[in-house]
Every structure is written in C-alpha cells, then in structure tokens.
Design a protein around this motif. Structure first.
Motif, mmCIF file in Angstrom:
data_model
loop_
_atom_site.group_PDB
_atom_site.id
_atom_site.type_symbol
_atom_site.label_atom_id
_atom_site.label_comp_id
_atom_site.label_asym_id
_atom_site.label_seq_id
_atom_site.Cartn_x
_atom_site.Cartn_y
_atom_site.Cartn_z
ATOM 1 N N ARG A 177 0.844 -1.212 0.000
ATOM 2 C CA ARG A 177 0.000 0.000 0.000
ATOM 3 C C ARG A 177 0.871 1.251 0.000
ATOM 4 N NH1 ARG A 177 -2.403 2.924 4.414
ATOM 5 N NH2 ARG A 177 -1.843 1.264 5.872
ATOM 6 N N LEU A 178 1.976 1.228 0.752
ATOM 7 C CA LEU A 178 2.909 2.356 0.757
ATOM 8 C C LEU A 178 3.547 2.533 -0.615
ATOM 9 C CD1 LEU A 178 4.511 4.572 2.180
ATOM 10 C CD2 LEU A 178 6.123 2.816 2.952
ATOM 11 N N ALA A 179 3.918 1.412 -1.251
ATOM 12 C CA ALA A 179 4.526 1.499 -2.588
ATOM 13 C C ALA A 179 3.574 2.150 -3.581
ATOM 14 C CB ALA A 179 4.928 0.104 -3.071
ATOM 15 N N GLN A 180 2.294 1.801 -3.522
ATOM 16 C CA GLN A 180 1.314 2.386 -4.435
ATOM 17 C C GLN A 180 1.060 3.854 -4.111
ATOM 18 O OE1 GLN A 180 1.617 -0.177 -6.673
ATOM 19 N NE2 GLN A 180 -0.503 0.286 -7.180
ATOM 20 N N ALA A 181 1.082 4.206 -2.830
ATOM 21 C CA ALA A 181 0.853 5.598 -2.439
ATOM 22 C C ALA A 181 1.989 6.514 -2.865
ATOM 23 C CB ALA A 181 0.655 5.677 -0.924
ATOM 24 N N LEU A 182 3.188 5.961 -3.036
ATOM 25 C CA LEU A 182 4.357 6.772 -3.410
ATOM 26 C C LEU A 182 4.409 7.067 -4.914
ATOM 27 C CD1 LEU A 182 7.117 5.115 -1.197
ATOM 28 C CD2 LEU A 182 6.265 7.460 -0.992
ATOM 29 N N ARG A 183 3.592 6.399 -5.701
ATOM 30 C CA ARG A 183 3.678 6.551 -7.164
ATOM 31 C C ARG A 183 3.559 7.995 -7.635
ATOM 32 N NH1 ARG A 183 0.760 2.110 -10.823
ATOM 33 N NH2 ARG A 183 1.922 3.325 -12.326
ATOM 34 N N PRO A 184 2.551 8.769 -7.209
ATOM 35 C CA PRO A 184 2.467 10.146 -7.721
ATOM 36 C C PRO A 184 3.575 11.063 -7.231
ATOM 37 C CG PRO A 184 0.760 9.746 -6.068
ATOM 38 C CD PRO A 184 1.397 8.424 -6.357
ATOM 39 N N TRP A 185 4.272 10.683 -6.142
ATOM 40 C CA TRP A 185 5.313 11.545 -5.578
ATOM 41 C C TRP A 185 6.704 11.217 -6.110
ATOM 42 C CZ3 TRP A 185 3.153 15.516 -3.325
ATOM 43 C CH2 TRP A 185 1.888 15.371 -2.765
ATOM 44 N N ALA A 186 6.853 10.108 -6.819
ATOM 45 C CA ALA A 186 8.124 9.769 -7.461
ATOM 46 C C ALA A 186 8.146 10.441 -8.830
ATOM 47 C CB ALA A 186 8.280 8.258 -7.573
ATOM 48 N N MET A 187 8.847 11.565 -8.964
ATOM 49 C CA MET A 187 8.718 12.444 -10.129
ATOM 50 C C MET A 187 9.985 12.474 -10.979
ATOM 51 S SD MET A 187 6.749 15.696 -8.415
ATOM 52 C CE MET A 187 5.473 15.482 -7.194
ATOM 53 N N MET A 188 10.587 11.333 -11.217
ATOM 54 C CA MET A 188 11.831 11.319 -11.984
ATOM 55 C C MET A 188 11.633 11.804 -13.416
ATOM 56 S SD MET A 188 13.751 7.840 -10.712
ATOM 57 C CE MET A 188 12.411 6.804 -11.294
ATOM 58 N N GLU A 189 10.517 11.423 -14.057
ATOM 59 C CA GLU A 189 10.283 11.848 -15.428
ATOM 60 C C GLU A 189 10.039 13.350 -15.507
ATOM 61 O OE1 GLU A 189 6.346 10.265 -13.830
ATOM 62 O OE2 GLU A 189 8.491 9.906 -13.610
ATOM 63 N N VAL A 190 9.428 13.938 -14.472
ATOM 64 C CA VAL A 190 9.243 15.391 -14.429
ATOM 65 C C VAL A 190 10.605 16.074 -14.250
ATOM 66 C CG1 VAL A 190 7.975 17.275 -13.342
ATOM 67 C CG2 VAL A 190 6.980 14.983 -13.394
ATOM 68 N N TYR A 191 11.456 15.487 -13.418
ATOM 69 C CA TYR A 191 12.802 16.027 -13.215
ATOM 70 C C TYR A 191 13.598 15.994 -14.511
ATOM 71 C CZ TYR A 191 17.303 16.894 -10.960
ATOM 72 O OH TYR A 191 18.506 17.433 -10.584
ATOM 73 N N LEU A 192 13.431 14.934 -15.299
ATOM 74 C CA LEU A 192 14.140 14.846 -16.574
ATOM 75 C C LEU A 192 13.703 15.961 -17.519
ATOM 76 C CD1 LEU A 192 16.131 13.284 -18.366
ATOM 77 C CD2 LEU A 192 14.215 11.879 -19.130
ATOM 78 N N GLY A 215 -4.138 13.611 -12.659
ATOM 79 C CA GLY A 215 -2.983 13.112 -13.398
ATOM 80 C C GLY A 215 -1.956 14.154 -13.791
ATOM 81 N N VAL A 216 -2.381 15.406 -14.027
ATOM 82 C CA VAL A 216 -1.457 16.396 -14.589
ATOM 83 C C VAL A 216 -0.783 17.273 -13.542
ATOM 84 C CG1 VAL A 216 -2.796 16.485 -16.718
ATOM 85 C CG2 VAL A 216 -3.235 18.183 -14.945
ATOM 86 N N GLY A 217 -1.263 17.260 -12.307
ATOM 87 C CA GLY A 217 -0.768 18.208 -11.316
ATOM 88 C C GLY A 217 0.721 18.134 -11.060
ATOM 89 N N ARG A 218 1.292 16.944 -11.025
ATOM 90 C CA ARG A 218 2.707 16.783 -10.693
ATOM 91 C C ARG A 218 3.643 17.401 -11.720
ATOM 92 N NH1 ARG A 218 4.394 11.592 -12.821
ATOM 93 N NH2 ARG A 218 5.414 11.049 -10.875
ATOM 94 N N TRP A 219 3.154 17.572 -12.970
ATOM 95 C CA TRP A 219 4.025 18.095 -14.021
ATOM 96 C C TRP A 219 4.343 19.578 -13.844
ATOM 97 C CZ3 TRP A 219 6.564 14.997 -17.266
ATOM 98 C CH2 TRP A 219 6.123 13.676 -17.363
ATOM 99 N N SER A 220 3.635 20.251 -12.959
ATOM 100 C CA SER A 220 3.948 21.658 -12.688
ATOM 101 C C SER A 220 5.262 21.814 -11.920
ATOM 102 C CB SER A 220 2.806 22.300 -11.892
ATOM 103 O OG SER A 220 1.615 22.319 -12.651
ATOM 104 N N MET A 221 5.836 20.717 -11.440
ATOM 105 C CA MET A 221 7.113 20.773 -10.717
ATOM 106 C C MET A 221 8.304 21.006 -11.643
ATOM 107 S SD MET A 221 6.956 20.534 -7.396
ATOM 108 C CE MET A 221 8.571 19.909 -6.977
ATOM 109 N N ILE A 222 8.063 21.132 -12.943
ATOM 110 C CA ILE A 222 9.159 21.336 -13.899
ATOM 111 C C ILE A 222 10.018 22.531 -13.508
ATOM 112 C CG2 ILE A 222 9.679 22.024 -16.287
ATOM 113 C CD1 ILE A 222 7.355 20.317 -17.197
ATOM 114 N N ASP A 223 9.368 23.654 -13.177
ATOM 115 C CA ASP A 223 10.117 24.866 -12.850
ATOM 116 C C ASP A 223 10.999 24.677 -11.623
ATOM 117 O OD1 ASP A 223 10.134 26.969 -14.559
ATOM 118 O OD2 ASP A 223 8.333 27.928 -13.806
ATOM 119 N N ILE A 224 10.500 24.009 -10.605
ATOM 120 C CA ILE A 224 11.291 23.808 -9.380
ATOM 121 C C ILE A 224 12.501 22.929 -9.673
ATOM 122 C CG2 ILE A 224 11.238 22.938 -7.019
ATOM 123 C CD1 ILE A 224 9.554 25.457 -7.533
#
Length: 425
Positions: free
Chosen positions: A147-162, A359-368
């Motif tokens: 359950r923890l592994a599934q909850a971490l999915r939206p917060w693991a933002m490696m593709e946004v960092y790329l 689904g799209v909210g995490r992609w705003s982290m691009i600037d940070i």
C-alpha cells in the motif's frame, strides 16, 4: 482489447469476486480476463484492472535492474558546465544541497523526496513484497508495505525532473558548454526501466496473492446495520459496522466515503489560491553575471524564452507553470460547487475532469526541478551565479497543495446525486 464489466451478480460458476469502482461507487463483478484485456467501469469509464501474464516475475526482474541504475545515477557525475575557463561538475543531489545551503530547506526536502527518497522507497517496498510472492511465501506486513509502494507513485517524479533537466539545458546551452555525463544517461535508463516495471506489474494480481491477516466473510449480503465498502488501496470488499475500521489485508482505513472530503478539499484549494499570488509575483530565481543581475518571476522567464526565440520551450513552461495550476484550481472549485449543489449534469464528464486534474498536477514541478539544476550548475563566483528566490517556495507549495486537494476529493460524491434521485420520496 478492452472488456467492460457489468454489475455484480452470480456467474456460471458461483458468485463472482466483487469489486467497487472508486470513482463512482458502483459494485461490480470481477471475473478473469484474456491476456492484455482491460476492465473498465461501465458507468464512469474508470480503469479497474487488467490481465498480465507473469506480472510479478517480469516486474521483479526489472526492479533489480532499476536498482542498479539508481545507484549509478546517484553516484556518477550528472552534468558538467564549462564557461570562461571554469568548470562545474554536478551530481543528482547537488541541487538539494544548494537549496539547503541557501536556507530553502523546504525546497531541498521536496526535491530530495521527489527525485531520490520516493523512487527508492517505492522500489524497495515493491521488491519487499514481490520477492517473497515470487518464491511462494507471504511477505511480512506485505499488505501495508505494498500500500505504501502504491501511495508513493504520484510523488516519485523522476520523469518530471528529466523534463526540468531538458529545460535547464536549453536555457544554458547558448551561454556555456554543457557536457552530459554518465549519471544523466543512467537516470534516463532508470526512468525507462521503472516505467516498464510499473507497466508490467498488475496490482490486482499482487493483492489477490496477499492474504488478509484476519478472515473476511463472504460479502454478497451485508448484515443489518452493516455497509459493504471497498478498500480504496487494495480493492478488498468487506462489511463495515458503522464508524471506521481497518482493512484486514492492507491496514487502510475503511469508510463509505472519504472523511470530510468537501471541507478538506476546499481548505486545500483556498490555501493554494492564496499561495498562487506570491508564487507569481515574487522572483523564483536571480541570474547574477559579473556582479549584476535581475530577478526573474515565472512569467518574466517565459518572456525571456520568447525573446530568445525558444517558442516551444516558452509554451511548455507557460502551460506547466501557469496554466495547469490555474486550471486545476478552477476545475476543483467547479467540481466542489457542482457536488454541493447536487448537480446531475454530465456526471461522466465531470469524473473524467477529476481524472485529468489528478494526473497532470505533478508536471507543474518542472520549474522547481529546473531551478535546482541551474543553482547546482551555475556556481562560478563573479562570472555567473544563479540564486533561488522566495517565489520558488510558494510555487512548490501551490503544486503540493493542489496535489493533496485532488487526493482529498472523493469523485463518488459526483454520482451520489444519481443514487438519491432514484430513492423513493
């Protein structure tokens, strides 16, 4: 192909396994699917589950490869900047350290969590569960860990960092020489392998193999005073005796609807609206070259990209950093108001809107992420330095708050008006 599942009833071989749709609350029957088929809710179109052969085995082997790539990406040089005879080598964690050194520890923690801690914890938790299951054994506290592994999915933002790395590269390529190093190539491969592992794994198969810690009675008919509820984490259907209880398989809280969903979502939306103002008014970074420089807000950064002729990049930054947060706030406000007014207008489309917002909210982290790369690379003393601004902290808070708001909203409330309409007066 895709196969839709109808409401739960008795099949040819007894009672089918029940499952709740978490987006509209419809109780369905879950039956076996052919290879590659996907089950969707017939009422709201939400994804339910799919069938993948050897799902656990394939995902586990990919996770071992991802773990090796993760170590390489974290320890080897990421990028090298050369300018005016000076050279600056950076590693993946360098941006977090620079944020911390300049007193912006909330940004340091956020970037570290999204690019390092969350992906590593997600891999470790998945392997903790999948390896014993592959060997035919039950993992210790397997339900809670998965359950923890599934909850971490939206917060693991490696593709946004790329994507933030790409934006930083384009910004710097005209003023300095940039060298892409081993850590960056390993990071790209890590994203591909992690995406492959996520695609190969079918969570429904994992949950089916994980046994509840206590016996669960058959759920076709609840006893008087009970409600049948579906665990939002593992899909187990179990009776609820009023109040609150814990899922016997994964330990998540069981409730008919998310507790205080409207109040919590409104509070987070209003908080994000307040933070959105300083995020756009205050500078997010300052570029200092030979002792002089001007602070940049998000909008002035977009204007600078347009002036430099980088239209595609300017559009990308404008959409991700300005348009998406604003539309998320407007979209969530619209959903909240329509639910409070008990509107029955276009329920399926409103559910689809919620799905997009989530689904799209995490992609705003691009600037940070772009700023974290720039402050790590451009540290050349009097020649050139980039310093983060207070607007960056406010903007990061907007992104996190809107993500929490979409998680707090219960889309089943959209469909409750339909249920109430069918009740006799």
């Amino acid at each position: 192909g895709s196969r839709r599942k109808g409401p739960m009833n008795k099949g040819e071989h007894g009672t089918a396994q029940p499952i709740f749709c978490h987006e509209c609350g419809l109780l369905l029957r879950a039956s076996p699917l052919p290879e590659g088929a996907t089950a969707k809710c017939p009422r709201c179109g939400a994804f339910l589950y799919r069938h993948r052969t050897n799902s656990i085995e394939r995902s586990l082997s990919l996770l071992f490869g991802a773990l090796i790539l993760f170590v390489v990406a974290q320890t080897f040089p990421f990028m090298t900047l050369k300018m005016e005879g000076r050279e600056q080598i950076t590693v993946l964690l360098q941006g977090c350290l620079e944020f911390y050194r300049q007193g912006l520890w909330p940004l340091a923690l956020l970037v570290f969590f999204a690019t390092t801690a969350a992906p590593l914890a997600k891999m470790a938790c998945s392997m903790w569960v999948l390896l014993p299951l592959y060997r035919g054994r039950q993992p210790w506290h397997g339900g809670r860990v998965f359950r923890l592994a599934q909850a971490l999915r939206p917060w693991a933002m490696m593709e946004v960092y790329l994507l933030g790395t790409f934006v930083a590269y384009v910004k710097l390529i005209d003023m300095a020489t940039l060298q892409l190093d081993t850590g960056l190539f390993a990071f790209c491969l890590l994203i591909l392998v992690m995406s492959w592992a996520d695609s190969a794994l079918e969570p429904a198969e994992v949950w089916e193999r994980l046994k509840p810690s206590t016996p669960v009675p058959p759920p076709p008919q609840p006893a008087p005073g009970q409600h049948l509820v579906g665990c939002h984490a593992c899909d187990l259907v179990a009776p609820l005796d009023g109040g609150h209880a814990r899922c016997p398989r994964c330990g998540a809280a069981l409730h008919v609807r998310k507790v205080d969903s409207l109040a919590r979502t409104w509070a987070l939306v209003l908080t994000a609206v307040i933070l959105y103002v300083p995020a756009n008014l205050f500078p997010v970074m300052t570029v200092i070259s030979f002792g002089s420089g001007e602070p940049d807000t998000i909008l002035s950064g977009v204007k600078a990209l347009i002036a430099a002729g980088m239209w595609p990049l300017a559009i990308l930054v404008f959409v991700a950093s300005i348009t998406v947060p604003m539309l998320k706030l407007l979209g969530l406000s619209f959903l909240l108001i329509s639910v409070q007014r008990r509107s029955s207008w276009r329920r399926r489309d409103r559910t689809r809107l919620y799905r997009i917002i989530e689904g799209v909210g995490r992609w705003s982290m691009i600037d940070i992420f772009m700023i974290s790369i720039l402050v790590a690379l451009v540290k050349l003393g009097a020649i050139a330095t980039i310093e983060p601004g207070v607007g960056a902290t406010s903007f990061a808070a907007v992104v996190v708050t809107t993500m929490l708001a979409s998680m707090a909203f219960d889309p089943r409330l959209i469909w409750d008006a339909a249920v109430q309409e069918r009740k006799p007066a």
